[in-house]
Design an enzyme around this catalytic site. Sequence first.
Site, PDB file in Angstrom:
ATOM      1  N   LYS A 150       2.329   4.438   3.137  1.00 30.41           N
ATOM      2  CA  LYS A 150       1.158   5.428   3.451  1.00 30.41           C
ATOM      3  C   LYS A 150       0.974   6.101   1.987  1.00 30.41           C
ATOM      4  CE  LYS A 150       2.493   8.845   2.720  1.00 30.41           C
ATOM      5  NZ  LYS A 150       3.284   9.513   1.517  1.00 30.41           N
ATOM      6  N   TYR A 233       1.031  13.444   6.925  1.00 38.37           N
ATOM      7  CA  TYR A 233       2.034  13.363   7.981  1.00 38.37           C
ATOM      8  C   TYR A 233       1.610  14.489   9.011  1.00 38.37           C
ATOM      9  CZ  TYR A 233       5.413  11.209   4.902  1.00 38.37           C
ATOM     10  OH  TYR A 233       6.113  10.059   4.062  1.00 38.37           O
TER      11      TYR A 233
HETATM   12  P1  NDP Z   1       7.418   5.901  -7.869  1.00 40.93           P
HETATM   13  O1  NDP Z   1       6.489   6.721  -8.749  1.00 40.93           O
HETATM   14  O2  NDP Z   1       8.784   6.561  -7.701  1.00 40.93           O
HETATM   15  O3  NDP Z   1       7.210   4.278  -7.789  1.00 40.93           O
HETATM   16  C1  NDP Z   1       6.295   3.607  -7.883  1.00 40.93           C
HETATM   17  C2  NDP Z   1       6.755   2.206  -8.578  1.00 40.93           C
HETATM   18  O4  NDP Z   1       5.512   1.420  -8.420  1.00 40.93           O
HETATM   19  C3  NDP Z   1       7.110   2.418  -9.947  1.00 40.93           C
HETATM   20  O5  NDP Z   1       8.450   2.654  -9.992  1.00 40.93           O
HETATM   21  C4  NDP Z   1       6.711   1.082 -10.464  1.00 40.93           C
HETATM   22  O6  NDP Z   1       7.588   0.157 -10.011  1.00 40.93           O
HETATM   23  C5  NDP Z   1       5.554   0.530  -9.589  1.00 40.93           C
HETATM   24  N1  NDP Z   1       4.233   0.778 -10.571  1.00 40.93           N
HETATM   25  C6  NDP Z   1       3.381  -0.370 -10.772  1.00 40.93           C
HETATM   26  N2  NDP Z   1       2.313   0.164 -11.560  1.00 40.93           N
HETATM   27  C7  NDP Z   1       2.588   1.404 -11.951  1.00 40.93           C
HETATM   28  C8  NDP Z   1       2.046   2.418 -12.540  1.00 40.93           C
HETATM   29  N3  NDP Z   1       0.606   2.196 -12.945  1.00 40.93           N
HETATM   30  N4  NDP Z   1       2.478   3.804 -12.553  1.00 40.93           N
HETATM   31  C9  NDP Z   1       3.443   3.982 -11.759  1.00 40.93           C
HETATM   32  N5  NDP Z   1       4.025   3.222 -11.039  1.00 40.93           N
HETATM   33  C10 NDP Z   1       3.704   1.936 -10.806  1.00 40.93           C
HETATM   34  O7  NDP Z   1       6.698   6.302  -6.316  1.00 40.93           O
HETATM   35  P2  NDP Z   1       7.301   6.514  -4.890  1.00 40.93           P
HETATM   36  O8  NDP Z   1       8.408   5.247  -4.821  1.00 40.93           O
HETATM   37  O9  NDP Z   1       7.769   7.795  -4.677  1.00 40.93           O
HETATM   38  O10 NDP Z   1       6.022   6.075  -4.019  1.00 40.93           O
HETATM   39  C11 NDP Z   1       5.704   4.649  -3.824  1.00 40.93           C
HETATM   40  C12 NDP Z   1       4.772   4.682  -2.630  1.00 40.93           C
HETATM   41  O11 NDP Z   1       5.650   5.190  -1.543  1.00 40.93           O
HETATM   42  C13 NDP Z   1       3.595   5.712  -2.494  1.00 40.93           C
HETATM   43  O12 NDP Z   1       2.582   4.907  -1.969  1.00 40.93           O
HETATM   44  C14 NDP Z   1       4.110   6.848  -1.730  1.00 40.93           C
HETATM   45  O13 NDP Z   1       2.763   7.492  -0.991  1.00 40.93           O
HETATM   46  C15 NDP Z   1       5.046   5.953  -0.781  1.00 40.93           C
HETATM   47  N6  NDP Z   1       5.883   6.877  -0.369  1.00 40.93           N
HETATM   48  C16 NDP Z   1       6.369   6.861   1.113  1.00 40.93           C
HETATM   49  C17 NDP Z   1       7.223   7.489   1.613  1.00 40.93           C
HETATM   50  C18 NDP Z   1       7.510   7.757   2.986  1.00 40.93           C
HETATM   51  O14 NDP Z   1       8.357   8.532   3.561  1.00 40.93           O
HETATM   52  N7  NDP Z   1       7.059   6.636   3.900  1.00 40.93           N
HETATM   53  C19 NDP Z   1       7.984   8.778   0.914  1.00 40.93           C
HETATM   54  C20 NDP Z   1       7.746   8.446  -0.659  1.00 40.93           C
HETATM   55  C21 NDP Z   1       6.655   7.575  -0.944  1.00 40.93           C
HETATM   56  P3  NDP Z   1       8.215  -1.015 -11.063  1.00 40.93           P
HETATM   57  O15 NDP Z   1       8.684  -0.176 -12.203  1.00 40.93           O
HETATM   58  O16 NDP Z   1       9.288  -1.799 -10.390  1.00 40.93           O
HETATM   59  O17 NDP Z   1       7.118  -1.809 -11.653  1.00 40.93           O
END
Ligand code: NDP
Length: 386
Positions: A150, A233
Amino acid sequence: MAEHSKADTTRRNFMMAAGSSLVAATAAGAAPLAPPDRQPPKLTLPGPKPKKMGWAIVGLGKLALEEVLPAFSVSEKCVPVALVSGHPEKAKKVADRYGIDPKNIYDYQAFDQIAQNKAVDVVYIILPNSMHAEYTIRGVRAGKHVLCEKPMAASVAECEQMIAAATQADRKLMIANRIGYEPLNRAAFDMAHKKEFGAVRMIESSNVQNVQAPNIRLSKKLAGGPVGDVGIYCIQAARYALNEDPIEVFGQAFSNPADERFREVPETVVFTMRFPSGVLANCGVSFSGEPSRRYRVFCEKGWIEMNPSFSYRGLRLYTGNEKSSQEHLLTAANHFALEMDHFAECIENNKTPRTPGEEGLRDMRVVEAIMESVAAGKPVRIGASA
Ligand code: NDP
């Protein structure tokens, strides 16, 4: 040492008596109490372990590393088999930790090659919101089922494209609307549906966290912002408690001009939602406060409250009225394992998941309308077709 107390003697007498009655009982054909003198006539063993569904995790950020990958250890039906990341060194370490074959590590350019990987049944999109649509569409076109985090995407138009692509590819699409799977939230919604405290009159919800830069949530280009991130949420809590979609929203935003974090997205948004039944929901979300995640459903004869309601752990459900309140307890479960196992079961049995793409689209219509209202400074109606 030969002296026995009266108590010892009594015990010995009792045991001898018990032994003789055991012999008598066995001789008469009655089953001995313990240990068993025969093996069970039929061994009841579980059948062979069913093959688990193979998952590819796309994006190795905070949620993937801290919550989703660890959740596989308690999932009944799912196993991680592939990783997609822009950082190969990190991906190798993660693959090693979870026993994933390093051959199954992809970068974003090579993602479509996952089509040839028979070990992958499902891809789980855990990327910045602006990338959800592209990778979901590429995922279903690669022949994989997709679970997407989401908010579903950056816009209503993207959500529609994702649903169309999944339909065209005949693949399942589910949106990870966590509170639709978590047992305490589901119990709260159930009480509201059953009118356990009479009809719902009003809903109040807030979701606040303190986001530190750099963070995808603070970037307009990556479709960040508090309404899609944490506000979703509150939107879901109200929608699920009422089983209705809002018909009108009104939002107002505030950003501290001196706070660099909020150059691109608002700091705080307060919004109301009007539902067809007449119920109003009042919600507040912020990226700059002490974490607090809660909602209360105000009914004719009492209230239903979750506090905290949206955290990964430690959720609490209360009900009450002016005179008394009580807490309701249920066994805690891992939210991510619940979601993944639900999706796996839907794939196995060709069922529609509880939160398919259409659910994400409903949320996104509300998110988009709230942001439109913030920009326009007036209430925005959500179309009758929504
Ligand atoms: P992060 O920023 O921690 O992680 C995102 C990952 O996406 C990065 O680590 C990277 O992985 C990859 N990525 C690829 N391109 C980009 C870019 N241009 N900029 C940044 N990251 C990029 O985010 P979160 O893990 O907190 O959130 C990710 C998703 O999960 C979101 O959509 C958020 O809304 C959702 N979420 C849902 C939750 C829930 O409870 N359901 C809770 C938290 C988040 P790599 O280095 O491996 O390429």
